[in-house]
Design a protein around this motif. Sequence first.
Motif, PDB file in Angstrom:
ATOM      1  N   ARG A 170       0.823  -1.204   0.000  1.00 20.52           N
ATOM      2  CA  ARG A 170       0.000   0.000   0.000  1.00 20.52           C
ATOM      3  C   ARG A 170       0.858   1.255   0.000  1.00 20.52           C
ATOM      4  O   ARG A 170       0.553   2.234  -0.667  1.00 20.52           O
ATOM      5  CB  ARG A 170      -0.918  -0.004   1.214  1.00 20.52           C
ATOM      6  CG  ARG A 170      -1.889   1.187   1.278  1.00 20.52           C
ATOM      7  CD  ARG A 170      -2.528   1.271   2.640  1.00 20.52           C
ATOM      8  NE  ARG A 170      -1.499   1.406   3.673  1.00 20.52           N
ATOM      9  CZ  ARG A 170      -1.656   1.017   4.927  1.00 20.52           C
ATOM     10  NH1 ARG A 170      -2.763   0.465   5.321  1.00 20.52           N
ATOM     11  NH2 ARG A 170      -0.673   1.169   5.797  1.00 20.52           N
ATOM     12  N   ASP A 171       1.957   1.213   0.740  1.00 14.95           N
ATOM     13  CA  ASP A 171       2.871   2.356   0.765  1.00 14.95           C
ATOM     14  C   ASP A 171       3.435   2.624  -0.626  1.00 14.95           C
ATOM     15  O   ASP A 171       3.569   3.795  -1.036  1.00 14.95           O
ATOM     16  CB  ASP A 171       4.015   2.109   1.747  1.00 14.95           C
ATOM     17  CG  ASP A 171       3.562   2.160   3.196  1.00 14.95           C
ATOM     18  OD1 ASP A 171       2.453   2.687   3.445  1.00 14.95           O
ATOM     19  OD2 ASP A 171       4.298   1.671   4.074  1.00 14.95           O
ATOM     20  N   LEU A 172       3.769   1.571  -1.357  1.00 17.94           N
ATOM     21  CA  LEU A 172       4.263   1.736  -2.721  1.00 17.94           C
ATOM     22  C   LEU A 172       3.191   2.350  -3.608  1.00 17.94           C
ATOM     23  O   LEU A 172       3.466   3.281  -4.381  1.00 17.94           O
ATOM     24  CB  LEU A 172       4.714   0.388  -3.291  1.00 17.94           C
ATOM     25  CG  LEU A 172       5.119   0.382  -4.770  1.00 17.94           C
ATOM     26  CD1 LEU A 172       6.315   1.307  -5.005  1.00 17.94           C
ATOM     27  CD2 LEU A 172       5.440  -1.051  -5.234  1.00 17.94           C
ATOM     28  N   ARG A 173       1.980   1.836  -3.482  1.00 24.24           N
ATOM     29  CA  ARG A 173       0.869   2.406  -4.266  1.00 24.24           C
ATOM     30  C   ARG A 173       0.676   3.882  -3.932  1.00 24.24           C
ATOM     31  O   ARG A 173       0.510   4.728  -4.822  1.00 24.24           O
ATOM     32  CB  ARG A 173      -0.419   1.642  -3.970  1.00 24.24           C
ATOM     33  CG  ARG A 173      -1.644   2.160  -4.722  1.00 24.24           C
ATOM     34  CD  ARG A 173      -2.916   1.843  -3.962  1.00 24.24           C
ATOM     35  NE  ARG A 173      -2.967   2.549  -2.694  1.00 24.24           N
ATOM     36  CZ  ARG A 173      -3.928   2.356  -1.776  1.00 24.24           C
ATOM     37  NH1 ARG A 173      -4.861   1.466  -1.988  1.00 24.24           N
ATOM     38  NH2 ARG A 173      -3.901   3.041  -0.652  1.00 24.24           N
ATOM     39  N   ASP A 174       0.688   4.205  -2.622  1.00 27.27           N
ATOM     40  CA  ASP A 174       0.497   5.589  -2.211  1.00 27.27           C
ATOM     41  C   ASP A 174       1.595   6.494  -2.763  1.00 27.27           C
ATOM     42  O   ASP A 174       1.338   7.639  -3.151  1.00 27.27           O
ATOM     43  CB  ASP A 174       0.447   5.688  -0.683  1.00 27.27           C
ATOM     44  CG  ASP A 174      -0.824   5.086  -0.101  1.00 27.27           C
ATOM     45  OD1 ASP A 174      -1.752   4.802  -0.888  1.00 27.27           O
ATOM     46  OD2 ASP A 174      -0.888   4.904   1.121  1.00 27.27           O
ATOM     47  N   TRP A 175       2.840   5.984  -2.773  1.00 26.02           N
ATOM     48  CA  TRP A 175       3.936   6.774  -3.334  1.00 26.02           C
ATOM     49  C   TRP A 175       3.684   7.078  -4.805  1.00 26.02           C
ATOM     50  O   TRP A 175       3.928   8.203  -5.282  1.00 26.02           O
ATOM     51  CB  TRP A 175       5.261   6.017  -3.163  1.00 26.02           C
ATOM     52  CG  TRP A 175       6.422   6.748  -3.779  1.00 26.02           C
ATOM     53  CD1 TRP A 175       7.126   7.783  -3.254  1.00 26.02           C
ATOM     54  CD2 TRP A 175       7.002   6.484  -5.070  1.00 26.02           C
ATOM     55  NE1 TRP A 175       8.109   8.192  -4.128  1.00 26.02           N
ATOM     56  CE2 TRP A 175       8.060   7.408  -5.252  1.00 26.02           C
ATOM     57  CE3 TRP A 175       6.736   5.559  -6.083  1.00 26.02           C
ATOM     58  CZ2 TRP A 175       8.841   7.424  -6.404  1.00 26.02           C
ATOM     59  CZ3 TRP A 175       7.517   5.579  -7.229  1.00 26.02           C
ATOM     60  CH2 TRP A 175       8.553   6.500  -7.381  1.00 26.02           C
ATOM     61  N   LEU A 176       3.173   6.100  -5.524  1.00 25.54           N
ATOM     62  CA  LEU A 176       2.911   6.282  -6.956  1.00 25.54           C
ATOM     63  C   LEU A 176       1.816   7.312  -7.207  1.00 25.54           C
ATOM     64  O   LEU A 176       1.795   7.956  -8.264  1.00 25.54           O
ATOM     65  CB  LEU A 176       2.524   4.946  -7.598  1.00 25.54           C
ATOM     66  CG  LEU A 176       3.651   3.915  -7.735  1.00 25.54           C
ATOM     67  CD1 LEU A 176       3.084   2.572  -8.179  1.00 25.54           C
ATOM     68  CD2 LEU A 176       4.702   4.404  -8.730  1.00 25.54           C
ATOM     69  N   ILE A 177       0.886   7.486  -6.242  1.00 22.09           N
ATOM     70  CA  ILE A 177      -0.214   8.430  -6.457  1.00 22.09           C
ATOM     71  C   ILE A 177      -0.053   9.696  -5.595  1.00 22.09           C
ATOM     72  O   ILE A 177      -1.016  10.420  -5.359  1.00 22.09           O
ATOM     73  CB  ILE A 177      -1.589   7.770  -6.202  1.00 22.09           C
ATOM     74  CG1 ILE A 177      -1.706   7.294  -4.756  1.00 22.09           C
ATOM     75  CG2 ILE A 177      -1.825   6.630  -7.183  1.00 22.09           C
ATOM     76  CD1 ILE A 177      -3.080   6.731  -4.414  1.00 22.09           C
ATOM     77  N   ASN A 178       1.175   9.951  -5.119  1.00 22.35           N
ATOM     78  CA  ASN A 178       1.492  11.178  -4.361  1.00 22.35           C
ATOM     79  C   ASN A 178       0.764  11.265  -3.027  1.00 22.35           C
ATOM     80  O   ASN A 178       0.420  12.353  -2.567  1.00 22.35           O
ATOM     81  CB  ASN A 178       1.197  12.427  -5.194  1.00 22.35           C
ATOM     82  CG  ASN A 178       2.288  12.715  -6.203  1.00 22.35           C
ATOM     83  OD1 ASN A 178       3.400  12.207  -6.083  1.00 22.35           O
ATOM     84  ND2 ASN A 178       1.987  13.528  -7.196  1.00 22.35           N
ATOM     85  N   SER A 179       0.506  10.128  -2.415  1.00 21.74           N
ATOM     86  CA  SER A 179      -0.195  10.113  -1.135  1.00 21.74           C
ATOM     87  C   SER A 179       0.729   9.542  -0.064  1.00 21.74           C
ATOM     88  O   SER A 179       1.551   8.670  -0.343  1.00 21.74           O
ATOM     89  CB  SER A 179      -1.469   9.273  -1.243  1.00 21.74           C
ATOM     90  OG  SER A 179      -2.209   9.302  -0.044  1.00 21.74           O
ATOM     91  N   ARG A 180       0.588  10.053   1.149  1.00 22.78           N
ATOM     92  CA  ARG A 180       1.384   9.551   2.269  1.00 22.78           C
ATOM     93  C   ARG A 180       0.450   9.349   3.457  1.00 22.78           C
ATOM     94  O   ARG A 180      -0.277  10.271   3.853  1.00 22.78           O
ATOM     95  CB  ARG A 180       2.487  10.551   2.621  1.00 22.78           C
ATOM     96  CG  ARG A 180       3.400  10.117   3.773  1.00 22.78           C
ATOM     97  CD  ARG A 180       4.287   8.946   3.377  1.00 22.78           C
ATOM     98  NE  ARG A 180       5.022   8.418   4.531  1.00 22.78           N
ATOM     99  CZ  ARG A 180       6.237   8.812   4.889  1.00 22.78           C
ATOM    100  NH1 ARG A 180       6.862   9.756   4.199  1.00 22.78           N
ATOM    101  NH2 ARG A 180       6.841   8.268   5.929  1.00 22.78           N
ATOM    102  N   LEU A 181       0.473   8.146   4.027  1.00 19.39           N
ATOM    103  CA  LEU A 181      -0.394   7.809   5.153  1.00 19.39           C
ATOM    104  C   LEU A 181       0.369   7.963   6.454  1.00 19.39           C
ATOM    105  O   LEU A 181       1.495   7.454   6.591  1.00 19.39           O
ATOM    106  CB  LEU A 181      -0.901   6.376   5.011  1.00 19.39           C
ATOM    107  CG  LEU A 181      -1.753   5.819   6.154  1.00 19.39           C
ATOM    108  CD1 LEU A 181      -3.094   6.534   6.217  1.00 19.39           C
ATOM    109  CD2 LEU A 181      -1.962   4.313   5.987  1.00 19.39           C
ATOM    110  N   ILE A 182      -0.216   8.674   7.416  1.00 14.13           N
ATOM    111  CA  ILE A 182       0.309   8.709   8.773  1.00 14.13           C
ATOM    112  C   ILE A 182      -0.788   8.214   9.709  1.00 14.13           C
ATOM    113  O   ILE A 182      -1.972   8.405   9.456  1.00 14.13           O
ATOM    114  CB  ILE A 182       0.822  10.112   9.166  1.00 14.13           C
ATOM    115  CG1 ILE A 182      -0.271  11.167   9.015  1.00 14.13           C
ATOM    116  CG2 ILE A 182       2.047  10.480   8.350  1.00 14.13           C
ATOM    117  CD1 ILE A 182       0.182  12.580   9.401  1.00 14.13           C
TER     118      ILE A 182
END
Length: 461
Positions: A170-182
């Motif tokens: 999921r972190d990889l996917r988020d990186w690809l779509i300019n999103s960061r989860l905290i």
Amino acid sequence: MHPLIVRHVVLPLHERLKRTPTFAWLARLERTQWMEPEKLGELQFAELRRHLEFAYRHTRYYRRLLNEHELPPHRIQSLADFRKVPVLTRKLLRENFTDLAATGVRLGRVQRVATGGSTGEPVTLLVDMSAGFNIALRHRAHRWFGLEPGAREIVLWGSPIEATRQDRLRDLRDWLINSRLISAFDLGESALAAYARIITKHRPLRLYGYASAIYLLAQFLEREGWRPTWRMHAVFTTAETLFDFQRKTIEAVFGCPVAIEYGARDGGNMANECPHGGLHIPAEGVVLETDAITSDGLGEIVVTNCHRPAMPLIRYRTGDIGELADERCPCGRSLPLLKRVEGRRTDFLVAPNGRILHALALIYALREMERVREFQIVQDELDSVVVFVVAMPAWSRDDDEHVRRAVQARLGTEVRVKVETVETIPRTTSGKFRYVVSRVADGFIHDVLGSRRPAMAGARS
């Protein structure tokens, strides 16, 4: 990644792989929001009739219910006729789960999801994750603030502290779509300082997450004198009521407007706030009503989301209290308005080591237990928690131990956990249910935010 690449390459490919028509919906929603009110009303009723016919054909529950009340879909010719359909409650949903599930139709990626937040009475339902309507509504609402899909974002949301392989994907996917989860499951001082450094490095144009968690983060940043050195477009809060004092602090810290997204797992996206302050109901596929209206105009919000085919929930009682508005928003959109929403406030819990947790860290664990009908978590002391459970049949000591381990896994093994099964859990004097009552968190958070320790090294840009 460059936002244009994300918007025009990565996200369309992502949606195609998921077989989700998000961007087709988005193009349609951009047009329909400007329709004349009468035309939009006709579109809304057409979608409602389509959904009723679908539910009648493909679910045993609605075929039986509508026949018993002599309300087959062809007899429902107006919203007044529609309001004759009996409401659906959480109790009925639990008792009729199998009969509410759609059969005889090909659906997309159907997932079994659990609610569990504000009502304290968790339910499970089926959701077709490939519908695309709800994601498109969010994209449209963010565009109102000049934010295109793919804009850099920080999401402050419920996320396990321990990373799994799925989390890394999921972190990889988020990186690809300019999103960061905290994670909203760790809101202690060291975590908040780390989040500030992440925000400074990521330079998001939007922040999205739980209202109370974003407010706590904003309070911490305000205490430290942190401000973004770039222009943020908007902060979007969801999952809880946003209070005026919270909005004021968040806007001051991040230097941008704050907008509400009103939604729920069982109801979907039910309203989005525009830059003029109007809380717009997406009439292209959602019907909101208020039931049992009091003298001050408030009533229980009843929702019908016409784009939840896996398990149609028609005239579903949300448990939220709100009021509809008659006027049109100054923004010029013809989407109807929700005047206010009250209820749904999430509390915090404090671990003995000083870590502050969003209450959903425990709610997520308890709601997945199939023999839990209702629950309430009471924290009287840092190392003492009582969990009241209205249990389903066959509750056993093993279930007590399961609850105890779940709480200690999040708060610490030194925490004393007492599990009490009860017949009912009392509501507040205003009739609201509090699923978390912490007599520790308020004072602890006040002490944390009232001190000025050098916890922010490296957070400023």
